[in-house]
Design a protein around this motif. Sequence first.
Motif, mmCIF file in Angstrom:
data_model
loop_
_atom_site.group_PDB
_atom_site.id
_atom_site.type_symbol
_atom_site.label_atom_id
_atom_site.label_comp_id
_atom_site.label_asym_id
_atom_site.label_seq_id
_atom_site.Cartn_x
_atom_site.Cartn_y
_atom_site.Cartn_z
ATOM 1 N N ARG A 66 4.058 -9.124 -15.603
ATOM 2 C CA ARG A 66 3.985 -9.404 -14.162
ATOM 3 C C ARG A 66 3.619 -8.136 -13.386
ATOM 4 O O ARG A 66 2.829 -8.181 -12.452
ATOM 5 C CB ARG A 66 5.316 -9.982 -13.673
ATOM 6 C CG ARG A 66 5.539 -11.411 -14.131
ATOM 7 C CD ARG A 66 6.753 -12.060 -13.483
ATOM 8 N NE ARG A 66 7.994 -11.451 -13.925
ATOM 9 C CZ ARG A 66 8.712 -10.605 -13.221
ATOM 10 N NH1 ARG A 66 8.319 -10.234 -12.007
ATOM 11 N NH2 ARG A 66 9.843 -10.101 -13.683
ATOM 12 N N HIS A 67 4.197 -7.010 -13.783
ATOM 13 C CA HIS A 67 3.834 -5.748 -13.128
ATOM 14 C C HIS A 67 2.370 -5.395 -13.398
ATOM 15 O O HIS A 67 1.685 -4.854 -12.530
ATOM 16 C CB HIS A 67 4.746 -4.622 -13.620
ATOM 17 C CG HIS A 67 6.140 -4.712 -13.076
ATOM 18 N ND1 HIS A 67 7.245 -4.348 -13.809
ATOM 19 C CD2 HIS A 67 6.608 -5.130 -11.878
ATOM 20 C CE1 HIS A 67 8.326 -4.527 -13.077
ATOM 21 N NE2 HIS A 67 7.969 -5.009 -11.905
ATOM 22 N N ALA A 68 1.891 -5.700 -14.622
ATOM 23 C CA ALA A 68 0.488 -5.429 -14.938
ATOM 24 C C ALA A 68 -0.434 -6.305 -14.095
ATOM 25 O O ALA A 68 -1.477 -5.846 -13.616
ATOM 26 C CB ALA A 68 0.240 -5.676 -16.425
ATOM 27 N N THR A 69 -0.064 -7.573 -13.911
ATOM 28 C CA THR A 69 -0.863 -8.465 -13.069
ATOM 29 C C THR A 69 -0.891 -7.967 -11.631
ATOM 30 O O THR A 69 -1.954 -7.927 -10.985
ATOM 31 C CB THR A 69 -0.290 -9.893 -13.110
ATOM 32 O OG1 THR A 69 -0.235 -10.344 -14.465
ATOM 33 C CG2 THR A 69 -1.162 -10.851 -12.301
ATOM 34 N N ALA A 70 0.279 -7.574 -11.138
ATOM 35 C CA ALA A 70 0.348 -7.048 -9.772
ATOM 36 C C ALA A 70 -0.472 -5.775 -9.635
ATOM 37 O O ALA A 70 -1.172 -5.576 -8.632
ATOM 38 C CB ALA A 70 1.804 -6.778 -9.391
ATOM 39 N N SER A 71 -0.421 -4.913 -10.650
ATOM 40 C CA SER A 71 -1.204 -3.684 -10.623
ATOM 41 C C SER A 71 -2.701 -3.996 -10.620
ATOM 42 O O SER A 71 -3.485 -3.355 -9.904
ATOM 43 C CB SER A 71 -0.854 -2.808 -11.829
ATOM 44 O OG SER A 71 -1.661 -1.652 -11.863
ATOM 45 N N GLY A 72 -3.119 -4.984 -11.419
ATOM 46 C CA GLY A 72 -4.527 -5.367 -11.449
ATOM 47 C C GLY A 72 -4.997 -5.909 -10.111
ATOM 48 O O GLY A 72 -6.098 -5.572 -9.644
ATOM 49 N N PHE A 73 -4.180 -6.752 -9.483
ATOM 50 C CA PHE A 73 -4.536 -7.278 -8.158
ATOM 51 C C PHE A 73 -4.651 -6.137 -7.139
ATOM 52 O O PHE A 73 -5.592 -6.103 -6.327
ATOM 53 C CB PHE A 73 -3.490 -8.281 -7.688
ATOM 54 C CG PHE A 73 -3.584 -9.608 -8.387
ATOM 55 C CD1 PHE A 73 -4.705 -9.959 -9.122
ATOM 56 C CD2 PHE A 73 -2.544 -10.526 -8.320
ATOM 57 C CE1 PHE A 73 -4.800 -11.181 -9.761
ATOM 58 C CE2 PHE A 73 -2.632 -11.757 -8.959
ATOM 59 C CZ PHE A 73 -3.752 -12.075 -9.682
ATOM 60 N N ALA A 74 -3.681 -5.212 -7.180
ATOM 61 C CA ALA A 74 -3.701 -4.093 -6.233
ATOM 62 C C ALA A 74 -4.947 -3.232 -6.429
ATOM 63 O O ALA A 74 -5.618 -2.852 -5.457
ATOM 64 C CB ALA A 74 -2.441 -3.241 -6.396
ATOM 65 N N SER A 75 -5.288 -2.949 -7.681
ATOM 66 C CA SER A 75 -6.456 -2.115 -7.951
ATOM 67 C C SER A 75 -7.755 -2.828 -7.597
ATOM 68 O O SER A 75 -8.693 -2.215 -7.070
ATOM 69 C CB SER A 75 -6.475 -1.703 -9.433
ATOM 70 O OG SER A 75 -5.311 -0.982 -9.772
ATOM 71 N N GLY A 76 -7.828 -4.134 -7.888
ATOM 72 C CA GLY A 76 -9.028 -4.888 -7.561
ATOM 73 C C GLY A 76 -9.265 -4.969 -6.062
ATOM 74 O O GLY A 76 -10.398 -4.796 -5.583
ATOM 75 N N PHE A 102 -2.742 0.605 -1.593
ATOM 76 C CA PHE A 102 -2.905 -0.263 -2.760
ATOM 77 C C PHE A 102 -3.168 0.550 -4.023
ATOM 78 O O PHE A 102 -2.710 0.179 -5.106
ATOM 79 C CB PHE A 102 -4.036 -1.267 -2.521
ATOM 80 C CG PHE A 102 -3.625 -2.457 -1.702
ATOM 81 C CD1 PHE A 102 -2.742 -3.391 -2.212
ATOM 82 C CD2 PHE A 102 -4.114 -2.630 -0.428
ATOM 83 C CE1 PHE A 102 -2.346 -4.481 -1.456
ATOM 84 C CE2 PHE A 102 -3.729 -3.724 0.337
ATOM 85 C CZ PHE A 102 -2.838 -4.656 -0.174
ATOM 86 N N ALA A 103 -3.908 1.652 -3.900
ATOM 87 C CA ALA A 103 -4.169 2.492 -5.074
ATOM 88 C C ALA A 103 -2.879 3.110 -5.601
ATOM 89 O O ALA A 103 -2.618 3.115 -6.812
ATOM 90 C CB ALA A 103 -5.183 3.573 -4.722
ATOM 91 N N ALA A 104 -2.041 3.628 -4.692
ATOM 92 C CA ALA A 104 -0.766 4.220 -5.112
ATOM 93 C C ALA A 104 0.161 3.153 -5.690
ATOM 94 O O ALA A 104 0.824 3.367 -6.713
ATOM 95 C CB ALA A 104 -0.104 4.918 -3.929
ATOM 96 N N GLY A 105 0.202 1.990 -5.046
ATOM 97 C CA GLY A 105 1.035 0.910 -5.557
ATOM 98 C C GLY A 105 0.586 0.443 -6.928
ATOM 99 O O GLY A 105 1.414 0.194 -7.818
ATOM 100 N N GLY A 106 -0.719 0.328 -7.126
ATOM 101 C CA GLY A 106 -1.228 -0.083 -8.431
ATOM 102 C C GLY A 106 -0.885 0.914 -9.517
ATOM 103 O O GLY A 106 -0.560 0.536 -10.645
#
Length: 314
Positions: free
Chosen positions: A155-165, A200-204
């Motif tokens: 779930r964290h990886a999915t959230a990180s991917g959304f944030a980076s995208g 978003f970059a820092a959050g990702g």
Amino acid sequence: MTAVFVAVALSLVSAVAYAAAAVAQERLAARSSDSGVLRLLGAGAWWAAVGLNASAALLHVVALKYGSLTVVQPLGALTLVAAVPMGARVAGRKVSTTEWRGTALTLAGLAALLVAASGSAPEQVLSLTEALAVAGTTAALIGMLARPGARPGLRHATASGFASGVASALTQTVTVAATDRSGPALSLRVVLVAVLVAAFAAGGLLLSQMAYKGGLGAPLAVLTLSNPTAASVIGLTMLGQGLRGGAAGVLLALAGAALASWGVVLLTRPTPAPAPIEEEHPVAAVLALKPETATQEPVLVPRPTSDPGHLTPL
């Protein structure tokens, strides 16, 4: 087409830098179960990973100047392709046949996507209202995914991917708008969207560090797939970045996406560890090397006593 070649070349180097950063982050997460922010700030390995991520992000920003989201973002799958041999070398093992097959499928799928999605340099960008709407929706999704529950790594990886995208989509808006000579370089839209990009970059980055607690393969695969998905949705629906070739181009893009996705899945399959060598008990090892010692007669040697003829066993 020159712009597309520049975007692809920059994306390749960016993917290698991102892969090195991912391996460094996974190693850091494996060494310590506590990955709190204060602890990370005091770790040199963390800052090395931050430097690699920053370099990769800079190359990614320049690539977005020359290529559309539908071209640049899918190339992020090359991060996983590069991370596999890097991770194998760090772990002291060889790349498996399955990993090589996954690499080939991923590269073939990306080639099909590039043929279908290649186009001119981006011109259309998000308005301030659209950028705020995208940021708000994404922040809500990240909040839902980051809640405590089952499978936190994925779930964290999915959230990180959304944030980076989303950060990439907003970055393209900042890059194109800031270099557009028809208006001021530092307009209100550019400044506000740049702040959103940084957030978003820092959050990702922090979300990916939390995701790597469970290992590198599966979280990196989920991040690799969710990142271009989020960016491509924005590019296709809001920025008019379509596919070439009409219906045939759409079919080619879908086939390429399927191949790349299957390749990513193969790359995340666990590699069987070598069978542990059973260590023999030290006493058994001694007996195995010198079996005669178990039945050997004691050696009689003289003991220094007052009786010179007295013998005692050794």
